[in-house]
Design a protein around this motif. Structure first.
Motif, PDB file in Angstrom:
ATOM      1  N   ASP A   1       0.792  -0.995  -0.157  1.00  0.00           N
ATOM      2  CA  ASP A   1      -0.034   0.065  -0.055  1.00  0.00           C
ATOM      3  C   ASP A   1       0.688   1.078   0.122  1.00  0.00           C
ATOM      4  O   ASP A   1       0.671   2.277  -0.495  1.00  0.00           O
ATOM      5  CB  ASP A   1      -0.977  -0.060   1.160  1.00  0.00           C
ATOM      6  CG  ASP A   1      -2.035  -1.007   1.297  1.00  0.00           C
ATOM      7  OD1 ASP A   1      -2.315  -1.502   0.034  1.00  0.00           O
ATOM      8  OD2 ASP A   1      -2.539  -1.366   2.045  1.00  0.00           O
ATOM      9  N   ASN A   2       1.987   1.138   0.656  1.00  0.00           N
ATOM     10  CA  ASN A   2       2.717   2.384   0.621  1.00  0.00           C
ATOM     11  C   ASN A   2       4.092   2.272  -0.150  1.00  0.00           C
ATOM     12  O   ASN A   2       5.085   3.170   0.027  1.00  0.00           O
ATOM     13  CB  ASN A   2       3.403   2.443   2.367  1.00  0.00           C
ATOM     14  CG  ASN A   2       4.257   1.325   2.725  1.00  0.00           C
ATOM     15  OD1 ASN A   2       4.251   0.267   1.978  1.00  0.00           O
ATOM     16  ND2 ASN A   2       4.791   1.542   3.678  1.00  0.00           N
ATOM     17  N   ASP A   3       3.913   1.612  -1.077  1.00  0.00           N
ATOM     18  CA  ASP A   3       4.865   1.466  -1.861  1.00  0.00           C
ATOM     19  C   ASP A   3       5.264   2.725  -2.800  1.00  0.00           C
ATOM     20  O   ASP A   3       4.107   3.239  -3.250  1.00  0.00           O
ATOM     21  CB  ASP A   3       4.626   0.170  -3.058  1.00  0.00           C
ATOM     22  CG  ASP A   3       5.830   0.022  -3.836  1.00  0.00           C
ATOM     23  OD1 ASP A   3       6.976  -0.518  -3.405  1.00  0.00           O
ATOM     24  OD2 ASP A   3       5.954   0.140  -5.268  1.00  0.00           O
ATOM     25  N   SER A   4       6.426   2.790  -3.156  1.00  0.00           N
ATOM     26  CA  SER A   4       6.821   4.108  -4.053  1.00  0.00           C
ATOM     27  C   SER A   4       7.585   3.554  -5.184  1.00  0.00           C
ATOM     28  O   SER A   4       8.575   2.552  -4.779  1.00  0.00           O
ATOM     29  CB  SER A   4       7.526   5.261  -3.208  1.00  0.00           C
ATOM     30  OG  SER A   4       8.764   4.750  -2.390  1.00  0.00           O
ATOM     31  N   ASN A   5       7.699   4.236  -6.330  1.00  0.00           N
ATOM     32  CA  ASN A   5       8.977   3.758  -7.248  1.00  0.00           C
ATOM     33  C   ASN A   5      10.271   4.162  -6.773  1.00  0.00           C
ATOM     34  O   ASN A   5      10.401   5.533  -6.743  1.00  0.00           O
ATOM     35  CB  ASN A   5       8.436   4.377  -8.728  1.00  0.00           C
ATOM     36  CG  ASN A   5       9.174   3.793  -9.669  1.00  0.00           C
ATOM     37  OD1 ASN A   5       9.873   3.046  -9.567  1.00  0.00           O
ATOM     38  ND2 ASN A   5       9.043   4.392 -11.049  1.00  0.00           N
ATOM     39  N   GLU A   6      11.042   3.428  -6.456  1.00  0.00           N
ATOM     40  CA  GLU A   6      12.343   3.769  -5.638  1.00  0.00           C
ATOM     41  C   GLU A   6      13.484   4.156  -6.842  1.00  0.00           C
ATOM     42  O   GLU A   6      14.309   5.113  -6.496  1.00  0.00           O
ATOM     43  CB  GLU A   6      12.888   2.697  -4.961  1.00  0.00           C
ATOM     44  CG  GLU A   6      11.962   2.402  -3.591  1.00  0.00           C
ATOM     45  CD  GLU A   6      12.644   1.084  -2.957  1.00  0.00           C
ATOM     46  OE1 GLU A   6      13.607   1.271  -2.051  1.00  0.00           O
ATOM     47  OE2 GLU A   6      11.864  -0.084  -3.277  1.00  0.00           O
ATOM     48  N   LEU A   7      13.598   3.777  -7.899  1.00  0.00           N
ATOM     49  CA  LEU A   7      14.339   4.109  -9.079  1.00  0.00           C
ATOM     50  C   LEU A   7      13.684   4.276 -10.065  1.00  0.00           C
ATOM     51  O   LEU A   7      12.419   4.049 -10.428  1.00  0.00           O
ATOM     52  CB  LEU A   7      15.277   2.872  -9.218  1.00  0.00           C
ATOM     53  CG  LEU A   7      16.063   2.417  -8.020  1.00  0.00           C
ATOM     54  CD1 LEU A   7      16.465   0.869  -8.232  1.00  0.00           C
ATOM     55  CD2 LEU A   7      16.912   3.236  -7.575  1.00  0.00           C
ATOM     56  N   SER A   8      14.397   5.229 -11.072  1.00  0.00           N
ATOM     57  CA  SER A   8      13.773   5.739 -12.332  1.00  0.00           C
ATOM     58  C   SER A   8      13.440   4.406 -12.988  1.00  0.00           C
ATOM     59  O   SER A   8      14.290   3.378 -13.390  1.00  0.00           O
ATOM     60  CB  SER A   8      14.912   6.310 -12.999  1.00  0.00           C
ATOM     61  OG  SER A   8      14.514   6.979 -14.245  1.00  0.00           O
ATOM     62  N   ASP A   9      12.718   4.600 -14.050  1.00  0.00           N
ATOM     63  CA  ASP A   9      12.105   3.481 -15.125  1.00  0.00           C
ATOM     64  C   ASP A   9      12.950   3.953 -16.446  1.00  0.00           C
ATOM     65  O   ASP A   9      12.845   3.052 -17.528  1.00  0.00           O
ATOM     66  CB  ASP A   9      10.747   3.697 -15.475  1.00  0.00           C
ATOM     67  CG  ASP A   9       9.870   3.127 -14.013  1.00  0.00           C
ATOM     68  OD1 ASP A   9      10.493   2.621 -13.300  1.00  0.00           O
ATOM     69  OD2 ASP A   9       8.780   3.585 -13.975  1.00  0.00           O
ATOM     70  N   GLU A  10      13.524   5.095 -16.663  1.00  0.00           N
ATOM     71  CA  GLU A  10      14.246   5.573 -17.828  1.00  0.00           C
ATOM     72  C   GLU A  10      15.282   4.486 -17.862  1.00  0.00           C
ATOM     73  O   GLU A  10      15.969   4.213 -17.062  1.00  0.00           O
ATOM     74  CB  GLU A  10      14.865   7.022 -17.658  1.00  0.00           C
ATOM     75  CG  GLU A  10      13.688   7.934 -17.485  1.00  0.00           C
ATOM     76  CD  GLU A  10      12.649   8.082 -18.836  1.00  0.00           C
ATOM     77  OE1 GLU A  10      13.184   8.056 -19.830  1.00  0.00           O
ATOM     78  OE2 GLU A  10      11.488   7.955 -18.458  1.00  0.00           O
ATOM     79  N   ILE A  11      15.706   4.538 -19.200  1.00  0.00           N
ATOM     80  CA  ILE A  11      16.925   3.577 -19.636  1.00  0.00           C
ATOM     81  C   ILE A  11      18.099   4.760 -19.416  1.00  0.00           C
ATOM     82  O   ILE A  11      18.403   5.849 -19.747  1.00  0.00           O
ATOM     83  CB  ILE A  11      16.996   3.381 -21.277  1.00  0.00           C
ATOM     84  CG1 ILE A  11      15.584   2.440 -21.678  1.00  0.00           C
ATOM     85  CG2 ILE A  11      18.169   2.716 -21.508  1.00  0.00           C
ATOM     86  CD1 ILE A  11      15.533   2.149 -22.994  1.00  0.00           C
TER      87      ILE A  11
END
Length: 141
Positions: free
Chosen positions: A129-139
């Motif tokens: 529930d409290n998850d966040s995108n920790e790292l960029s999705d960009e190449i």
């Protein structure tokens, strides 16, 4: 480095975003022209650390590394994901990718590898529930 058109790059980024939708895991793709070390896994470990992929909360990052001019690639999972995936999972994932790469289908190869990693991450590391995108999705390059 023009291996991918901007549309193909967006397909890969979208594959990462789709794979990460239902998991706390993190997936990155890193491209460079040449692998500066004799061992591609050694280089992938260096990149993994440079991208702070070893800093995720559950140690469930997955790196797809490709040195385009040297025709070397690696798929590297952090210790959290490595503990739970089937023993041959990364080898079979690389085999699927390699088949596509040999046929010139680099975008499809990456997307299939990312999709497979995402399936395992969803199974073992469901989104919190409290998850966040920790790292960029960009190449990264």
């Amino acid at each position: 480095m023009n291996l991918f058109t901007s549309d193909e790059q967006q397909q890969i980024i979208q594959a990462i975003r789709s794979a990460e939708l239902e998991t706390s895991g993190e997936i990155r793709v890193h491209l460079e022209l040449h692998c500066p070390t004799p061992d591609v896994i050694e280089r992938a470990v260096q990149v993994f650390r440079q991208l702070s992929m070893d800093q995720t909360a559950q140690r469930n990052g997955v790196l797809f590394y490709l040195a385009t001019e040297d025709h070397k690639f690696a798929v590297l999972g952090d210790e959290g994901i490595n503990r739970v995936v089937p023993k041959d999972f990364w080898v079979t994932t690389k085999d699927i990718m390699r088949e596509n790469f040999r046929a010139g289908r680099f975008t499809q190869g990456f997307c299939l590898g990312i999709e497979r990693a995402g399936q395992q991450l969803r199974q073992y590391f469901p989104r919190l529930d409290n998850d966040s995108n920790e790292l960029s999705d960009e190449i990264s390059h």
